[in-house]
Design a protein around this motif. Structure first.
Motif, short mmCIF file in Angstrom:
data_model
loop_
_atom_site.label_atom_id
_atom_site.label_comp_id
_atom_site.label_asym_id
_atom_site.label_seq_id
_atom_site.Cartn_x
_atom_site.Cartn_y
_atom_site.Cartn_z
N ARG A 186 7.24 -13.29 -7.14
CA ARG A 186 6.97 -13.85 -5.26
C ARG A 186 5.93 -12.29 -5.30
NH1 ARG A 186 13.32 -15.14 -2.49
NH2 ARG A 186 13.11 -16.84 -3.63
N LYS A 187 6.55 -10.95 -5.24
CA LYS A 187 6.18 -9.92 -4.68
C LYS A 187 4.44 -10.00 -5.88
CE LYS A 187 6.02 -6.09 -2.38
NZ LYS A 187 6.28 -6.07 -0.88
N ALA A 188 5.17 -9.76 -6.98
CA ALA A 188 3.40 -9.31 -7.49
C ALA A 188 2.05 -10.72 -7.69
CB ALA A 188 3.48 -9.80 -9.57
N LEU A 189 2.41 -11.95 -7.60
CA LEU A 189 1.76 -12.98 -6.91
C LEU A 189 1.47 -13.25 -5.65
CD1 LEU A 189 3.39 -16.23 -9.33
CD2 LEU A 189 1.49 -14.43 -9.70
N GLY A 190 2.34 -11.89 -4.74
CA GLY A 190 1.32 -12.12 -3.42
C GLY A 190 1.87 -12.92 -2.25
N LEU A 191 3.24 -13.51 -2.68
CA LEU A 191 3.31 -15.35 -1.93
C LEU A 191 3.83 -15.10 -0.61
CD1 LEU A 191 4.04 -16.90 -5.36
CD2 LEU A 191 1.65 -17.07 -4.24
N TYR A 192 3.08 -14.91 0.04
CA TYR A 192 4.17 -13.98 1.56
C TYR A 192 4.82 -15.61 2.19
CZ TYR A 192 -0.34 -15.29 3.17
OH TYR A 192 -1.87 -15.87 4.11
N ALA A 193 4.10 -16.37 2.02
CA ALA A 193 4.29 -17.77 3.40
C ALA A 193 5.34 -18.63 1.64
CB ALA A 193 3.52 -18.29 3.26
N ASN A 194 6.88 -18.91 2.68
CA ASN A 194 8.01 -20.15 1.99
C ASN A 194 7.73 -20.72 2.46
OD1 ASN A 194 10.91 -19.40 1.25
ND2 ASN A 194 9.48 -20.53 -0.02
N LEU A 195 7.55 -21.75 2.29
CA LEU A 195 7.53 -23.67 3.32
C LEU A 195 8.64 -24.17 2.74
CD1 LEU A 195 3.66 -24.92 3.85
CD2 LEU A 195 5.01 -22.62 4.17
N PRO B 249 13.05 -28.69 -1.43
CA PRO B 249 11.50 -28.32 -2.38
C PRO B 249 11.57 -27.11 -1.53
CG PRO B 249 10.90 -29.41 -1.32
CD PRO B 249 13.11 -30.22 -0.37
N SER B 250 10.60 -25.80 -2.22
CA SER B 250 9.96 -24.85 -1.05
C SER B 250 8.18 -24.82 -1.73
CB SER B 250 10.92 -24.21 -1.47
OG SER B 250 10.91 -22.97 -2.23
N ALA B 251 7.82 -24.25 -1.36
CA ALA B 251 6.48 -23.94 -2.04
C ALA B 251 6.11 -22.35 -1.58
CB ALA B 251 5.48 -24.35 -0.69
N TYR C 211 5.90 -23.04 -6.94
CA TYR C 211 7.59 -24.25 -6.42
C TYR C 211 8.52 -24.12 -6.42
CZ TYR C 211 2.61 -25.21 -4.50
OH TYR C 211 1.57 -24.68 -3.94
N GLU C 212 9.88 -24.21 -6.12
CA GLU C 212 11.29 -23.61 -6.57
C GLU C 212 12.23 -24.75 -5.32
OE1 GLU C 212 13.35 -19.89 -6.45
OE2 GLU C 212 11.37 -19.69 -5.03
N PRO C 213 12.87 -25.15 -6.85
CA PRO C 213 13.79 -25.49 -4.83
C PRO C 213 14.74 -24.78 -3.79
CG PRO C 213 14.79 -25.77 -7.54
CD PRO C 213 13.60 -25.16 -7.45
N SER D 15 -1.41 -26.95 -3.86
CA SER D 15 -2.07 -26.14 -4.86
C SER D 15 -4.00 -26.31 -5.87
CB SER D 15 -0.83 -25.55 -5.99
OG SER D 15 -0.48 -24.00 -5.02
N PHE D 16 -2.68 -27.96 -5.71
CA PHE D 16 -3.85 -28.90 -6.42
C PHE D 16 -4.58 -29.95 -5.41
CE2 PHE D 16 -0.67 -28.49 -10.67
CZ PHE D 16 -1.40 -26.83 -10.38
N HIS D 17 -4.24 -30.27 -4.58
CA HIS D 17 -4.97 -30.91 -3.89
C HIS D 17 -5.06 -32.59 -4.18
CE1 HIS D 17 -5.77 -27.65 -1.27
NE2 HIS D 17 -6.28 -27.21 -2.47
N GLN D 18 -3.89 -33.23 -5.19
CA GLN D 18 -3.65 -34.36 -5.56
C GLN D 18 -2.41 -35.24 -4.81
OE1 GLN D 18 -3.20 -36.98 -6.85
NE2 GLN D 18 -4.32 -37.18 -8.99
N THR D 19 -3.15 -35.24 -3.60
CA THR D 19 -2.78 -35.47 -2.52
C THR D 19 -1.75 -37.41 -3.48
OG1 THR D 19 -3.82 -34.87 -1.13
CG2 THR D 19 -2.70 -36.50 -0.57
N ALA D 20 -2.31 -38.23 -3.92
CA ALA D 20 -1.93 -39.28 -3.94
C ALA D 20 -0.60 -39.00 -4.60
CB ALA D 20 -3.03 -40.05 -5.76
#
Ligand code: IPM
Ligand code: MG
Length: 358
Positions: free
Chosen positions: A96-105, A264-266, A276-278, A308-313
């Motif tokens: 999480r830290k290495a990738l700089g992922l500060y916002a967990n939804l 889920p979470s992002a 992305y992980e549960p 991440s991919f904006h693949q809404t469908a």
């Protein structure tokens, strides 16, 4: 669309649930004419057993070389005796830290099909449960100094909880941006009656709120928030909070929606690459028995497509397929209710795959 996904199955039920999520991604790829390449790497206990480290450099490199990361779960009794900095969990915190992922939804949304699985009274559930916790993920006590020292013949342990203004500001901005696309309500959760970090948090929150005049913003103490989540969950839209409060409140929030297995979470940072992980753990007690609920991981894959991919469908297709199998009455053990049909992890995953292919 051609995307490279690093897959980190991890420990316990991790490999089983991730297998199902990958099958679901493949079904989406087929239907929506995109292409996903998977790079399977070790993390957590599995990585310790193979390399001695919970987060080998090759895993970090693979994540950086990919468009996004899908993770199962880490940890288990086998590695519980290891010192804190060598535990499987350290691998998860490290990536999480290495990738700089500060916002967990972490969404807390009750599927209407699971209303009876919620431990809350019917009158409360009927008000609706649909909120999103925005948890700060790479600061605070998780990443402060940890030490255990001998002072006058006894052990004294200290964990420090630092927060810098910029760390608070960026997570608050993430929360307000998301609120603008939802019901425009932000509740910032802290412990400002005791903690300095929370008092700074409140100051920064109030400042950021001024930039979002359309959003209603309130502060709430974390003990009160824990109570309000079970008393009146309908009042919440976006909840933003620091790392450890977010960890605790999201387990609580997940339970009122029926099962932690559904959530889920992002985890996002400055770029489009996310993890992305549960939100549930590795459940070693049921690992390898085909009993786990893969839906939290499958919905995490949907979040990957969306954020991440904006693949809404594709994301919609997964979420609709989950609704459909729940409508059909299929239930893993954690969400089994009267009249439900008990299925295993693989059968649940395959049912969702078939639904997408329809
Ligand atoms: C979570 C988990 C992790 C955390 C553990 C496994 C380190 O509980 O993702 O909520 O505390 O962040
Ligand atoms: Mg947790």
């Amino acid at each position: 669309m051609d995307k490279r996904i690093t897959v980190l199955p991890g420990d316990g039920i991790g490999p089983e649930i991730v297998t199902q999520a990958v099958a679901v991604l493949d079904a989406v790829a087929q239907k929506y004419d995109c292409h996903f390449t998977y790079d399977f790497c070790d993390i957590g206990g599995a990585a310790i057993d193979r390399t001695g480290s919970p987060l080998p450099q090759e895993t970090i490199d693979a994540c950086f070389a990919s468009d996004s990361v899908l993770l199962g779960a880490v940890g288990g009794p086998k590695w519980d005796g290891l010192p804190g900095d060598q535990r499987p969990e350290k691998g998860l915190l490290g990536i999480r830290k290495a990738l700089g992922l500060y916002a967990n939804l972490r969404p807390a949304r009750l599927f209407p099909q699971l209303a009876t699985a919620s431990p809350l009274r019917k009158e409360i559930v009927e008000q609706g449960i649909d909120f999103l916790v925005v948890r700060e993920l790479i600061g605070g006590v998780y990443f402060g100094e940890h030490k255990t020292e001998n002072v006058n013949g006894e052990w004294v342990a200290t964990d420090s909880m630092p927060y810098a203004e910029h760390e608070i500001e960026r997570i608050l901005r993430a929360a307000f941006d998301i609120a603008m696309k939802r019901r425009k309500n932000v509740i910032s959760v802290d412990k400002a009656n005791v903690l300095d970090t929370s008092r700074l948090w409140r100051k920064v929150a109030a400042r950021v709120a001024q930039d979002y005049p359309q959003v209603t913003y309130t502060d709430m103490l974390v003990d009160n928030a824990a109570m309000q989540i079970v008393r009146n969950p309908a009042q919440f839209d976006v909840v933003v909070t620091e790392n450890m409060f977010g960890d605790i409140l999201t387990d609580e929030a997940s339970m009122i929606t029926g099962s932690i297995g559904m959530i889920p979470s992002a985890s996002l940072g400055a770029g489009t690459r996310g993890l992305y992980e549960p939100i549930h753990g590795s459940a070693p007690d049921i690992a390898g028995q085909d009993q786990a609920n893969p839906i939290g991981t499958i919905l995490s894959a949907a979040m990957m497509l969306r954020y991440s991919f904006h693949q809404t469908a594709g994301a919609d297709a997964i979420e609709n397929a989950v609704q459909s199998v729940l409508d059909q009455g299929l239930r893993t053990g954690d969400i089994l209710d009267e009249g439900g049909v008990l299925v295993g992890c693989a059968e649940m995953g395959q049912a969702i795959v078939s639904q997408i292919k329809k």
